[in-house]
Design a protein around this motif. Structure first.
Motif, mmCIF file in Angstrom:
data_model
loop_
_atom_site.group_PDB
_atom_site.id
_atom_site.type_symbol
_atom_site.label_atom_id
_atom_site.label_comp_id
_atom_site.label_asym_id
_atom_site.label_seq_id
_atom_site.Cartn_x
_atom_site.Cartn_y
_atom_site.Cartn_z
ATOM 1 N N LEU A 11 -57.374 -91.090 54.128
ATOM 2 C CA LEU A 11 -56.851 -90.832 52.782
ATOM 3 C C LEU A 11 -56.718 -92.134 51.990
ATOM 4 O O LEU A 11 -57.078 -92.183 50.812
ATOM 5 C CB LEU A 11 -55.499 -90.123 52.885
ATOM 6 C CG LEU A 11 -54.903 -89.616 51.590
ATOM 7 C CD1 LEU A 11 -55.778 -88.522 51.009
ATOM 8 C CD2 LEU A 11 -53.508 -89.097 51.839
ATOM 9 N N TYR A 16 -60.142 -93.304 50.977
ATOM 10 C CA TYR A 16 -60.634 -92.485 49.866
ATOM 11 C C TYR A 16 -60.054 -92.972 48.542
ATOM 12 O O TYR A 16 -60.783 -93.161 47.564
ATOM 13 C CB TYR A 16 -60.294 -91.003 50.066
ATOM 14 C CG TYR A 16 -60.520 -90.221 48.801
ATOM 15 C CD1 TYR A 16 -61.805 -89.884 48.403
ATOM 16 C CD2 TYR A 16 -59.469 -89.866 47.976
ATOM 17 C CE1 TYR A 16 -62.034 -89.204 47.228
ATOM 18 C CE2 TYR A 16 -59.681 -89.188 46.801
ATOM 19 C CZ TYR A 16 -60.962 -88.852 46.422
ATOM 20 O OH TYR A 16 -61.178 -88.195 45.249
ATOM 21 N N GLU A 25 -61.842 -92.858 44.548
ATOM 22 C CA GLU A 25 -61.064 -92.101 43.566
ATOM 23 C C GLU A 25 -61.385 -92.569 42.149
ATOM 24 O O GLU A 25 -60.643 -93.313 41.527
ATOM 25 C CB GLU A 25 -59.571 -92.235 43.853
ATOM 26 C CG GLU A 25 -58.642 -91.592 42.861
ATOM 27 C CD GLU A 25 -58.803 -90.089 42.720
ATOM 28 O OE1 GLU A 25 -58.528 -89.596 41.639
ATOM 29 O OE2 GLU A 25 -59.181 -89.420 43.677
#
Length: 71
Positions: A35, A38, A43
């Protein structure tokens, strides 16, 4: 007066940690890491979960530190 030799001191033995206790924490840490990668690396643009550039600006320096291009 008695002197202790190194052989008379009991040594502690390592206790094995069962895989069942470590595996959930390893999976959790792996998901948090994915996460974070990412958000730092992808993003923005078409893959964006959040609209605007707020996340991009928040992780901007980390993105450059890790070698992700962003502009």
């Amino acid at each position: 007066m008695s002197t202790l030799s190194p052989t008379s001191i009991p040594l502690s033995q390592p206790v094995p940690i069962p895989l069942g206790e470590v595996l959930p924490w390893a999976i959790f840490a792996g998901l948090i890491l994915v996460l974070a990668v990412y958000f730092v690396g992808a993003e923005e643009g078409a893959l964006s979960i959040f609209s605007g550039m707020y996340v991009h600006e928040f992780v901007h320096d980390g993105r450059h530190l890790l070698g992700f291009p962003c502009h």
